[in-house]
Design an enzyme around this catalytic site. Structure first.
Site, PDB file in Angstrom:
ATOM      1  N   ARG A  79       0.819  -1.209   0.000  1.00 55.76           N
ATOM      2  CA  ARG A  79       0.000   0.000   0.000  1.00 55.76           C
ATOM      3  C   ARG A  79       0.854   1.261   0.000  1.00 55.76           C
ATOM      4  NH1 ARG A  79      -3.611  -2.979   3.839  1.00 55.76           N
ATOM      5  NH2 ARG A  79      -5.436  -3.609   2.636  1.00 55.76           N
ATOM      6  N   HIS A  80       2.140   1.119   0.310  1.00 55.71           N
ATOM      7  CA  HIS A  80       3.046   2.264   0.253  1.00 55.71           C
ATOM      8  C   HIS A  80       3.377   2.528  -1.213  1.00 55.71           C
ATOM      9  CE1 HIS A  80       3.849   2.720   4.602  1.00 55.71           C
ATOM     10  NE2 HIS A  80       3.458   1.461   4.612  1.00 55.71           N
ATOM     11  N   SER A  89       5.507 -15.043  -6.801  1.00 53.84           N
ATOM     12  CA  SER A  89       4.157 -15.158  -7.343  1.00 53.84           C
ATOM     13  C   SER A  89       3.576 -16.542  -7.098  1.00 53.84           C
ATOM     14  CB  SER A  89       4.168 -14.877  -8.851  1.00 53.84           C
ATOM     15  OG  SER A  89       2.906 -15.154  -9.419  1.00 53.84           O
ATOM     16  N   ARG A  91       1.005 -17.493  -8.529  1.00 55.13           N
ATOM     17  CA  ARG A  91       0.476 -17.930  -9.833  1.00 55.13           C
ATOM     18  C   ARG A  91       1.441 -18.881 -10.534  1.00 55.13           C
ATOM     19  NH1 ARG A  91      -1.129 -13.768 -14.098  1.00 55.13           N
ATOM     20  NH2 ARG A  91      -1.913 -15.695 -15.029  1.00 55.13           N
ATOM     21  N   ASN A 163      12.991   5.409  -1.264  1.00 51.75           N
ATOM     22  CA  ASN A 163      13.971   6.419  -0.866  1.00 51.75           C
ATOM     23  C   ASN A 163      13.917   6.591   0.650  1.00 51.75           C
ATOM     24  OD1 ASN A 163      12.224   8.741  -0.087  1.00 51.75           O
ATOM     25  ND2 ASN A 163      11.643   8.743  -2.249  1.00 51.75           N
ATOM     26  N   ARG A 165      13.358   9.063   2.626  1.00 53.09           N
ATOM     27  CA  ARG A 165      12.221   9.781   3.214  1.00 53.09           C
ATOM     28  C   ARG A 165      11.010   8.869   3.314  1.00 53.09           C
ATOM     29  NH1 ARG A 165       9.745  15.569   1.065  1.00 53.09           N
ATOM     30  NH2 ARG A 165       8.489  16.016   2.925  1.00 53.09           N
ATOM     31  N   ARG A 174       4.493   1.852  10.497  1.00 54.87           N
ATOM     32  CA  ARG A 174       4.494   0.405  10.679  1.00 54.87           C
ATOM     33  C   ARG A 174       5.214  -0.078  11.937  1.00 54.87           C
ATOM     34  NH1 ARG A 174       0.205  -0.653   7.598  1.00 54.87           N
ATOM     35  NH2 ARG A 174       0.494   0.025   5.437  1.00 54.87           N
TER      36      ARG A 174
END
Length: 297
Positions: A79-80, A89, A91, A163, A165, A174
């Site tokens: 989500r970041h 994977s 799959r 990066n 930041r 987190r």
């Protein structure tokens, strides 16, 4: 079936001093002060720009980390948005093959004690899932079809690049008390790696669960508490000492909690995790901390 703990490793060979020197060269462009660069000036320069919240400078350096964890955690990680990801994977990986040991690998949940009733229920569920996954493969289901029954606990491998930041933003979210326990467990592992290899950049971020984490972090950001308790001067002094660039926060914490102040050294709050602190415990520790920090030399 295999059960393992999460783990992390750096994909880059990190030279912390080289990173600081690079950031100094870049950052001094803003002030055209390249002539002030000295052999030992990078650390002080980077500390000063961070104190001024000039965080765009540290975006010029990125780090990649390889993470082995469960898929529930990676669902949160990806989500970041300011990041790049490459992930194992389900799959295409056929876990019935020899290279996977002909078995599924699961990540041990940190919130169940091994041997507890909850752990045994979880373990039995994982074994059932492995059995059914292998049966699906045997009846010619493809890996991408068989994966439909795989749980959040399935082991996955993810390489992520961000990066500096964005890494700070990641850790602030987190490693926090509000994060999911397994997400926080992985984030703390990465943060500890970064703190050990890169000076300055992450010194002000502490993983939740350390004995002083909650007290120290709340005292940074909730100075109104001190004002309510009539300790405004102590809070102001603490803030100045922490952010003036001359006081090492690690030295400050060691002094206050383990050094000359016997009241805190003997306090019961140091013998229990912060999650177990009562309001009275926290009030006591906060009051003593704010007063004791003024004694720091």
């Amino acid at each position: 079936m295999k059960i393992i703990n999460p783990s992390v490793m750096l994909e880059d060979e990190i030279d912390g001093q080289a990173i600081l020197k690079k950031l100094e060269r870049i950052g001094r462009t803003c002030y055209k002060s390249e002539g002030n660069i000295k052999e030992d000036s990078a650390e002080k320069f980077v500390k000063n720009i961070m104190n001024r919240n000039h965080m765009s400078v540290i975006e010029h350096e990125s780090i990649s980390v390889r993470i082995i964890c469960d898929r529930g955690v990676t669902h949160e990680i990806v989500r970041h948005r300011i990041a790049s990801y490459s992930q194992e994977s389900t799959r295409y990986c056929n876990y019935s093959n020899d290279k996977f040991g002909n078995e599924l690998t699961f990540i041990k949940p940190c919130f169940f004690d091994e041997g507890s009733e909850g752990y045994e229920i979880w373990k039995k569920s994982m074994q059932n899932i492995e059995n059914e996954y292998m049966k699906l493969i045997e009846v010619d289901a493809t890996p991408q079809e068989a994966r439909s029954i795989l749980p959040n606990s399935i082991k996955t491998e993810l390489v992520m690049t961000m990066n500096l930041r964005e890494w700070r933003h990641f850790f602030l979210l987190r490693c926090d008390k509000a994060a999911h326990p397994q997400m926080r467990q992985v984030a703390n592992l990465i943060l500890n790696l970064f703190k050990a290899n890169i000076p300055i950049i992450f010194d002000d971020i502490e993983p939740y669960g350390t004995k002083v984490w909650e007290i120290v972090n709340k005292s940074y950001y909730f100075h109104e508490y001190a004002e309510q308790q009539g300790l405004a001067n102590s809070a102001k002094e603490m803030k100045e000492r922490i952010y003036d660039g001359n006081t090492n926060i690690d030295d400050l914490i060691k002094y206050v909690f383990y050094g000359q102040n016997q009241e805190i050294a003997d306090s019961c709050v140091l013998t229990k995790p912060c999650s177990d602190l009562t309001d009275d415990d926290f009030d006591k520790a906060m009051t003593v901390f704010l007063n004791a920090v003024c004694e720091f030399k």
